[in-house]
Design an enzyme around this catalytic site. Structure first.
Site, mmCIF file in Angstrom:
data_model
loop_
_atom_site.group_PDB
_atom_site.id
_atom_site.type_symbol
_atom_site.label_atom_id
_atom_site.label_comp_id
_atom_site.label_asym_id
_atom_site.label_seq_id
_atom_site.Cartn_x
_atom_site.Cartn_y
_atom_site.Cartn_z
ATOM 1 C CG ASP A 28 -2.079 0.803 1.237
ATOM 2 O OD1 ASP A 28 -2.245 1.561 0.079
ATOM 3 O OD2 ASP A 28 -2.557 1.470 2.155
ATOM 4 N N GLY A 29 0.443 2.439 -0.617
ATOM 5 C CA GLY A 29 1.017 3.605 -0.522
ATOM 6 C C GLY A 29 1.354 4.152 -1.856
ATOM 7 N NE ARG A 41 -4.721 6.686 -6.825
ATOM 8 C CZ ARG A 41 -4.594 6.344 -5.760
ATOM 9 N NH1 ARG A 41 -4.210 7.441 -4.931
ATOM 10 N NH2 ARG A 41 -4.737 5.292 -5.297
ATOM 11 C CB SER A 73 -8.618 -5.296 -2.705
ATOM 12 O OG SER A 73 -9.311 -4.128 -2.978
ATOM 13 C CG ASN A 76 -7.782 -2.383 -4.999
ATOM 14 O OD1 ASN A 76 -6.922 -3.064 -4.583
ATOM 15 N ND2 ASN A 76 -7.938 -1.006 -4.194
ATOM 16 N NE ARG A 202 -7.903 0.995 5.354
ATOM 17 C CZ ARG A 202 -7.842 2.419 5.617
ATOM 18 N NH1 ARG A 202 -8.023 3.177 6.974
ATOM 19 N NH2 ARG A 202 -7.232 3.433 4.562
ATOM 20 C CB SER A 204 -7.575 -3.303 3.105
ATOM 21 O OG SER A 204 -7.444 -2.145 3.689
HETATM 22 C C1 IPE Z 1 -5.432 -2.718 0.025
HETATM 23 O O1 IPE Z 1 -5.171 -1.188 -0.019
HETATM 24 C C2 IPE Z 1 -5.499 -3.344 -1.277
HETATM 25 C C3 IPE Z 1 -4.049 -3.463 -1.810
HETATM 26 C C4 IPE Z 1 -2.885 -3.183 -1.444
HETATM 27 C C5 IPE Z 1 -3.877 -4.254 -3.091
HETATM 28 P P1 IPE Z 1 -6.131 -0.257 -0.352
HETATM 29 O O2 IPE Z 1 -5.516 0.903 -0.707
HETATM 30 O O3 IPE Z 1 -7.145 -0.782 -1.390
HETATM 31 O O4 IPE Z 1 -7.046 -0.280 0.948
HETATM 32 P P2 IPE Z 1 -8.007 0.769 1.820
HETATM 33 O O5 IPE Z 1 -8.712 1.165 0.754
HETATM 34 O O6 IPE Z 1 -6.813 1.919 2.116
HETATM 35 O O7 IPE Z 1 -8.370 0.371 2.854
HETATM 36 C C1 IPE Z 2 -1.678 0.068 -3.392
HETATM 37 O O1 IPE Z 2 -1.378 1.552 -3.376
HETATM 38 C C2 IPE Z 2 -1.938 -0.497 -4.617
HETATM 39 C C3 IPE Z 2 -3.382 -0.883 -4.949
HETATM 40 C C4 IPE Z 2 -4.375 -0.691 -4.035
HETATM 41 C C5 IPE Z 2 -3.482 -1.475 -6.296
HETATM 42 P P1 IPE Z 2 -2.528 2.717 -3.335
HETATM 43 O O2 IPE Z 2 -2.885 2.629 -4.600
HETATM 44 O O3 IPE Z 2 -3.640 1.868 -2.400
HETATM 45 O O4 IPE Z 2 -1.855 3.730 -2.744
HETATM 46 P P2 IPE Z 2 -2.172 4.968 -1.660
HETATM 47 O O5 IPE Z 2 -2.907 4.059 -0.622
HETATM 48 O O6 IPE Z 2 -3.460 5.626 -2.377
HETATM 49 O O7 IPE Z 2 -1.435 5.813 -1.306
HETATM 50 MG MG MG Z 3 -3.925 2.432 -0.355
#
Ligand code: IPE
Ligand code: IPE
Ligand code: MG
Length: 248
Positions: A28-29, A41, A73, A76, A202, A204
């Protein structure tokens, strides 16, 4: 125990500790990493994919037996179409590369999640990668794509209900092991350690059933910035935990 043998001024390294058998990582991030740099992004996802390559290789090199990464997920799909498209392109690139370049590699690739949602091209790459790698003897790398812990349990319950309806399963025989055996992770140990970079506290929807006694390590680093050193820190933190599994 070995952890505490070192004198105070000596640095503990991962060669001093007992490693987990199965690590889960919620990658994540990526979006925040890109935003901080004024980039789209999708640039964060490209950088995150590079980190994934590096960390998967590192886990294999240090002798981790099972690594499960959360890549996409079931929730997503709610993201903007261009972001989802960029992620699908990255999955395709990785899977093409994995089939082409990793022939002599020992990593076994598996996919967790409902793969019927993917394009026929991606689907056949997933199947080919699994078939090509299934006889290898190295780390099992599970990539959770269109994975949700709740959806996984729904699928398992539907399968068991069908088995009951067809007479091949007696409802009294349903136990924890049988449920585990109907999940995408069938035959693999539960994760010992789940790492979540980016600071969110969390799950997720990641490995809900399997994580009953996993140790969580939440880290402030964003996934594209995550290094083998960060993994070492998580492993050392894990080794300090006192896992009791409900005992004393
Ligand atoms: C969890 O991250 C899913 C993946 C890293 C693939 P999300 O960014 O989708 O989760 P939330 O929305 O912060 O809970
Ligand atoms: C995780 O990074 C990748 C996926 C969920 C596919 P994010 O895209 O959720 O990154 P943030 O949480 O918005 O920073
Ligand atoms: Mg995220």
């Amino acid at each position: 125990m070995a952890l505490f043998k070192k004198k105070q001024n000596q640095e503990i390294t991962i060669s001093d500790i007992q490693l987990p058998e199965h690590i889960g990582i919620i990658m994540d991030g990526n979006g925040r990493w890109a935003k901080k740099r004024g980039l789209p992004r999708s640039a964060g996802h490209t950088a995150g994919a590079q980190t994934f390559r590096k960390i998967a290789r590192y886990c294999s090199d240090i002798g981790i037996k099972h690594l499960t990464v959360y890549a996409f997920s079931t929730e997503n799909w709610r993201r903007p179409g261009d972001e989802v498209d960029a992620l699908m392109r990255l999955f395709k690139d990785y899977l093409q590369e994995a089939i082409r370049d990793f022939k002599d590699d020992s990593i076994v690739l598996r996919f967790l999640g409902d793969r019927t949602a993917f394009s026929p091209e991606l689907l056949s790459l997933m199947n080919e990668n699994e078939e090509e790698s299934c006889n290898r003897d190295g780390m099992i790398l599970n990539i959770a794509m269109n994975y949700g812990g709740r959806a996984e349990l729904v699928t398992a319950m539907q399968q068991m209900a069908q088995e009951v309806a067809s007479g091949s399963l007696n409802p009294e025989d349903i136990d924890e092991q049988m449920i585990s055996d109907h999940l995408y992770t069938k035959g693999q140990p539960d994760p010992d350690l789940i790492i979540r970079p980016s600071g969110e506290n969390r799950t997720s929807n990641f490995l809900l059933w399997q994580s009953a006694y996993a140790e969580y390590v939440i880290m402030d680093v964003l996934w594209p910035d995550f290094t083998p050193n960060d993994l070492d820190s998580a492993l050392i933190e894990y080794a300090k935990r006192n896992r009791r599994f409900g005992g004393v």
